[in-house]
Write an enzyme that holds these catalytic residues in place. Structure first.
Site, PDB file in Angstrom:
ATOM      1  N   ARG A  77      -1.132   1.653  -3.281  1.00 28.53           N
ATOM      2  CA  ARG A  77      -2.471   1.665  -3.387  1.00 28.53           C
ATOM      3  C   ARG A  77      -2.789   2.309  -4.525  1.00 28.53           C
ATOM      4  O   ARG A  77      -3.639   1.989  -5.266  1.00 28.53           O
ATOM      5  CB  ARG A  77      -3.200   2.198  -1.956  1.00 28.53           C
ATOM      6  CG  ARG A  77      -4.666   1.865  -2.132  1.00 28.53           C
ATOM      7  CD  ARG A  77      -5.282   2.846  -1.268  1.00 28.53           C
ATOM      8  NE  ARG A  77      -5.446   4.262  -1.416  1.00 28.53           N
ATOM      9  CZ  ARG A  77      -6.172   4.942  -0.575  1.00 28.53           C
ATOM     10  NH1 ARG A  77      -6.805   4.686   0.291  1.00 28.53           N
ATOM     11  NH2 ARG A  77      -6.240   6.123  -1.242  1.00 28.53           N
ATOM     12  N   GLY A  78      -2.378   3.644  -4.808  1.00 30.82           N
ATOM     13  CA  GLY A  78      -2.829   4.114  -6.041  1.00 30.82           C
ATOM     14  C   GLY A  78      -3.825   5.428  -5.678  1.00 30.82           C
ATOM     15  O   GLY A  78      -4.805   5.060  -4.859  1.00 30.82           O
TER      16      GLY A  78
ATOM     17  N   GLU B 163      12.744   9.170 -10.384  1.00 35.10           N
ATOM     18  CA  GLU B 163      11.454   8.849 -10.754  1.00 35.10           C
ATOM     19  C   GLU B 163      11.141   9.553 -11.891  1.00 35.10           C
ATOM     20  O   GLU B 163      11.288  10.574 -12.048  1.00 35.10           O
ATOM     21  CB  GLU B 163      10.244   9.155  -9.759  1.00 35.10           C
ATOM     22  CG  GLU B 163       8.867   8.636 -10.170  1.00 35.10           C
ATOM     23  CD  GLU B 163       7.834   9.034  -9.162  1.00 35.10           C
ATOM     24  OE1 GLU B 163       7.900   8.204  -8.073  1.00 35.10           O
ATOM     25  OE2 GLU B 163       7.174   9.938  -9.599  1.00 35.10           O
TER      26      GLU B 163
ATOM     27  N   GLN C 162       7.305   9.244   0.399  1.00 30.00           N
ATOM     28  CA  GLN C 162       6.507  10.495  -0.045  1.00 30.00           C
ATOM     29  C   GLN C 162       7.422  11.667  -0.128  1.00 30.00           C
ATOM     30  O   GLN C 162       8.366  11.774   0.976  1.00 30.00           O
ATOM     31  CB  GLN C 162       5.142  10.821   0.712  1.00 30.00           C
ATOM     32  CG  GLN C 162       4.396  11.980   0.302  1.00 30.00           C
ATOM     33  CD  GLN C 162       3.988  11.901  -1.297  1.00 30.00           C
ATOM     34  OE1 GLN C 162       4.645  12.077  -2.019  1.00 30.00           O
ATOM     35  NE2 GLN C 162       2.928  11.373  -1.441  1.00 30.00           N
TER      36      GLN C 162
END
Length: 285
Positions: free
Chosen positions: A107-108, A17, A178
Site C-alpha cells: 500500500r505504501g 532490502e 514487517q
C-alpha cells in the site's frame, strides 16, 4: 524465474532490502554496496523507493543491476500511493524491459506533501487491489507484505489475516514480514496464518538495531513492540556508539539463529545499505 525460497531443501533462505540514496551524487555508491551484499549469496535482494513513488526510476536501475549484472533475483517495490494505473503500467513495462520480473506490492506510506483529496482518490486503495491489477495485466511475479503483530490500522490480528489471505488468493506467491523484535509474535502469526490456509513462503523481516535513535524511529514507523531484552540493551549501551553497535548485532544474530532453528522459510534483513553490519551478522551465522 527462480523462486525466492528453498524450503523444499529444508533450508532457511536469506535476503536483503536496500534503498536508492536520496541524493543523486550519492547514487553511484550503491553499486559497491550491492557487490558486497552479493558476495553473501542471498536468494534475492529487494529495493524500496521513496514515499509516493519518488525515486522509482532509481529502483529500476538498482534492481536491473542486481538481476542482470549480479545474477541475483531482484524484487522492486511498488506501492498504491502515488501510482495511477497509467503510471503503474509504464513502470512495470520499464521493469520488464530492464530484466526485472518480480515486484513487492505494497500500500505504501502517504507522502507528507500529498493532500487528503489526493490520498483519498488514489486508484489503488489497498495492496490487494494492486495485486489483482498486476495479476490481470502483467506477467510479473508478485510478493506481498505481512505484519506479525498486525497492521497498525487493523482492528485485530485475525481481521488482518483475513485480508492477508485475500491478498494471497489474488496472486501473491510469497510474503515478507514487517520487522519484529520478539520471535514469539512471528511464531504465533505463522500458526494463525497456516491455520487459515495461507501456504505461501513467509520471510521473517529482521532489522538490526545498532543505535538508540534508530530504535525510536523504527518503532514509530513500524509499530513493532520492543521486548525488555532489547530495551535493556538500549539502556545499557545506548550512549556508547561501538558497544551499542556490537550489542545490536548480537541481538539480531540470536534472533535469526532462533528463527532458523524453527525452520522458517527465509530471513529478510533490512540492511539499510549498511554492508559492514549485514556482513558481520552473516559471518556470525
Amino acid at each position: 524465474m527462480t523462486q525466492t525460497t528453498t524450503t523444499t531443501n529444508n533450508k532457511t533462505g536469506l535476503s536483503f532490502e536496500v534503498f536508492p540514496p536520496k541524493k543523486d551524487d550519492e547514487f553511484d555508491n550503491v553499486y559497491p554496496i550491492l557487490q558486497q551484499l552479493a558476495e553473501l549469496r542471498p536468494d534475492f535482494i529487494s529495493c524500496t523507493y521513496g514515499a509516493g513513488g519518488s525515486r522509482a526510476g532509481k529502483t529500476i536501475e538498482i534492481t536491473s543491476y542486481i538481476r542482470q549484472q549480479l545474477q541475483i533475483d531482484a524484487i522492486a517495490h511498488i506501492t498504491c500511493v502515488g501510482f495511477t494505473k497509467e503510471d503503474l503500467h509504464r513502470n512495470c513495462e520499464a521493469l520488464q524491459e530492464a530484466g526485472v520480473n518480480h515486484v513487492l506490492a505494497l500500500r505504501g506510506d502517504r507522502p507528507q506533501s500529498m493532500s487528503d483529496e489526493q490520498f483519498d482518490s488514489r486508484e489503488f486503495y489497498y495492496a490487494t487491489d494492486l495485486v489483482r491489477h498486476l495479476k490481470e495485466h502483467t506477467g510479473l511475479q508478485i510478493s506481498g507484505a505481512c505484519y506479525p503483530e498486525k497492521h497498525f490500522e487493523a482492528p485485530s490480528l485475525e481481521e488482518d489475516l483475513r485480508h492477508l489471505k485475500e491478498k494471497v488468493e489474488a496472486g501473491v506467491t510469497s510474503l515478507v514480514s514487517q520487522m519484529f523484535f520478539d520471535n514469539t509474535f512471528f511464531y504465533r502469526f505463522l500458526d494463525k496464518a497456516h491455520a487459515m490456509g495461507i501456504r505461501v513462503p513467509i520471510h521473517a523481516g529482521i532489522m538490526p538495531i545498532t543505535t538508540a535513535k534508530q530504535l525510536g524511529t523504527t518503532v514509530s514507523l513500524s509499530g513493532s513492540s520492543v521486548p525488555k531484552a532489547l530495551a535493556d540493551i538500549i539502556a545499557t549501551y545506548g550512549d556508547d556508539k561501538e558497544d551499542m553497535r556490537k550489542a545490536g548485532i548480537d541481538y539480531a544474530v540470536r534472533q535469526i539463529r532462533d528463527l532458523r532453528e524453527h525452520g522458517v522459510d527465509g530471513i529478510h534483513i533490512y540492511s539499510m545499505n549498511k554492508v559492514k553490519t549485514t556482513t558481520e551478522i552473516c559471518r556470525q551465522l
